[in-house]
Design a protein around this motif. Structure first.
Motif, mmCIF file in Angstrom:
data_model
loop_
_atom_site.group_PDB
_atom_site.id
_atom_site.type_symbol
_atom_site.label_atom_id
_atom_site.label_comp_id
_atom_site.label_asym_id
_atom_site.label_seq_id
_atom_site.Cartn_x
_atom_site.Cartn_y
_atom_site.Cartn_z
ATOM 1 N N ASN A 78 43.383 61.251 60.744
ATOM 2 C CA ASN A 78 44.735 61.031 60.726
ATOM 3 C C ASN A 78 45.387 60.264 61.884
ATOM 4 O O ASN A 78 46.425 59.440 61.620
ATOM 5 N N VAL A 79 44.856 60.495 62.961
ATOM 6 C CA VAL A 79 45.456 59.945 64.173
ATOM 7 C C VAL A 79 44.890 58.318 64.114
ATOM 8 O O VAL A 79 45.591 57.252 64.275
ATOM 9 N N ILE A 80 43.851 58.231 63.566
ATOM 10 C CA ILE A 80 43.110 56.640 63.322
ATOM 11 C C ILE A 80 44.256 55.995 62.297
ATOM 12 O O ILE A 80 44.695 54.749 62.552
ATOM 13 N N LEU A 81 44.495 56.614 61.267
ATOM 14 C CA LEU A 81 45.473 56.046 60.315
ATOM 15 C C LEU A 81 46.907 55.680 60.661
ATOM 16 O O LEU A 81 47.240 54.876 60.369
ATOM 17 N N GLU A 82 47.337 56.685 61.681
ATOM 18 C CA GLU A 82 48.530 56.420 62.272
ATOM 19 C C GLU A 82 48.414 55.338 62.921
ATOM 20 O O GLU A 82 49.766 54.603 63.367
ATOM 21 N N PHE A 83 47.644 55.190 63.829
ATOM 22 C CA PHE A 83 47.679 54.359 65.068
ATOM 23 C C PHE A 83 46.668 53.179 64.811
ATOM 24 O O PHE A 83 46.811 52.179 65.949
ATOM 25 N N ILE A 84 46.162 52.620 63.695
ATOM 26 C CA ILE A 84 45.411 51.595 63.513
ATOM 27 C C ILE A 84 46.061 50.250 63.794
ATOM 28 O O ILE A 84 45.580 49.283 64.276
ATOM 29 N N ASP A 85 47.521 50.248 63.400
ATOM 30 C CA ASP A 85 48.215 48.918 63.794
ATOM 31 C C ASP A 85 48.071 48.618 65.311
ATOM 32 O O ASP A 85 48.082 47.501 65.732
ATOM 33 N N GLN A 86 48.355 49.716 66.172
ATOM 34 C CA GLN A 86 48.387 49.520 67.701
ATOM 35 C C GLN A 86 47.038 49.210 68.149
ATOM 36 O O GLN A 86 46.987 48.334 69.016
ATOM 37 N N MET A 87 45.985 49.607 67.577
ATOM 38 C CA MET A 87 44.559 49.323 67.796
ATOM 39 C C MET A 87 44.410 47.732 67.632
ATOM 40 O O MET A 87 43.750 47.243 68.613
ATOM 41 N N ILE A 88 44.658 47.346 66.547
ATOM 42 C CA ILE A 88 44.416 46.019 66.129
ATOM 43 C C ILE A 88 45.193 45.094 66.855
ATOM 44 O O ILE A 88 44.916 44.028 67.446
ATOM 45 N N SER A 89 46.674 45.608 67.141
ATOM 46 C CA SER A 89 47.301 44.592 67.872
ATOM 47 C C SER A 89 46.674 44.417 69.425
ATOM 48 O O SER A 89 47.156 43.612 70.201
ATOM 49 N N LEU A 90 46.147 45.457 69.983
ATOM 50 C CA LEU A 90 45.666 45.503 71.164
ATOM 51 C C LEU A 90 44.374 44.922 71.272
ATOM 52 O O LEU A 90 43.661 44.608 72.540
ATOM 53 N N LEU A 91 43.722 44.409 70.070
ATOM 54 C CA LEU A 91 42.480 43.853 70.247
ATOM 55 C C LEU A 91 42.396 42.231 70.362
ATOM 56 O O LEU A 91 43.005 41.654 69.569
#
Length: 279
Positions: free
Chosen positions: A218-231
């Protein structure tokens, strides 16, 4: 702060599934003793909806039943764990609790962890998957982010592999304190910053070469956008805390982004995905 203690009888082969479900309800500090599973949650984080969900889950699992549900005062959780947590080898790492005197062999990288109540001792399959994956990744000189750092074990491991700088964050003040202490124990505190909070604590940071997220679906699905933008464009994102049954929903979400899965590892019912940005 007081905690609620849940004790259930669950077949050992089903316990990891139950742990994953309870983690979604903010339970942590799990103990597994044979067919008995013990879990703790901060009292303010528990409500009637959680209770109903647990009752339904236990009812549909063969061989599962309630044993105890009670309120307990905050305590030194190490006292009940020290007898059961033993040193272990995971990938290139030798992970031991701070009270153990057992030494690694000449080639192993020592990780000393004082677990307190934080998640991340190396005993859970998701942590083992991450440490095994880190053993295959070149971390020398890299900038690393550890989302939901817990004990700080993954960020510390990356630093021990040569990362130039790592940041770990967690919403739990206990985790912030525990991870900071573990960074000092492992002599990586000059390269590791532990922050209290979530992705907002790193939104102004430069892109990371490696992002580690051992959290839950659930947390991954919610914040995947932030993770990819920080990569960084040439970086790697490792996702764990996922059940194999989560793969379809996670892959569907990833299809919305210009990324590809470059590696997948599994242990029991758990899964790790390594993701890179499409060139």
């Amino acid at each position: 702060m007081n905690y609620l203690k849940l004790v259930v009888t669950v077949p050992e082969e089903t316990q990891e599934y139950v742990i994953a479900e309870l983690m979604d309800m903010d339970f942590y500090g799990f103990e597994q003793v044979g067919n008995q599973l013990i879990a703790y949650v901060e009292k303010p984080r528990f409500n009637d909806s959680n209770r109903e969900s647990i009752e339904q889950m236990i009812a549909r699992l063969p061989g599962a039943k309630f044993v105890e549900f009670s309120e307990v005062a905050e305590q030194n959780w190490n006292e009940s764990w020290e007898a059961s947590i033993q040193p272990q080898t995971i990938g290139d790492f030798f992970v031991r609790p701070t009270w153990s005197e057992k030494e690694p062999n000449g080639e192993q990288i020592l990780l000393e962890i004082d677990p307190k109540m934080s998640f991340g001792t190396g005993y859970h399959a998701t942590t083992r998957l991450m440490l095994q994956q880190l053993s295959k990744i070149k971390c020398q000189g890299k900038r690393v982010l550890d989302a939901g750092t817990g004990t700080g074990i993954l960020a510390i491991a990356a630093c021990k592999l040569g990362a130039s700088h790592a940041i770990g964050f967690d919403y739990d003040p206990w985790c912030e304190k525990n991870a900071t202490e573990n960074a000092l124990i492992n002599n990586v505190d000059s390269r590791l910053s532990i922050r209290l909070g979530g992705f907002e604590t790193v939104e102004d940071e430069q892109p990371f070469d490696l992002i580690l997220a051992n959290i839950n679906r659930n947390v991954i699905l919610e914040f995947i956008d932030q993770m990819i933008s920080l990569l960084d464009r040439d970086g790697k994102l490792c996702l764990s805390g996922l059940l194999r049954t989560d793969e379809d929903s996670v892959m569907q979400k990833l299809s919305e982004y210009p990324v590809t899965v470059t590696d997948k590892q599994t242990e029991d019912e758990w899964m790790l995905l390594q993701i890179e940005i499409l060139k």
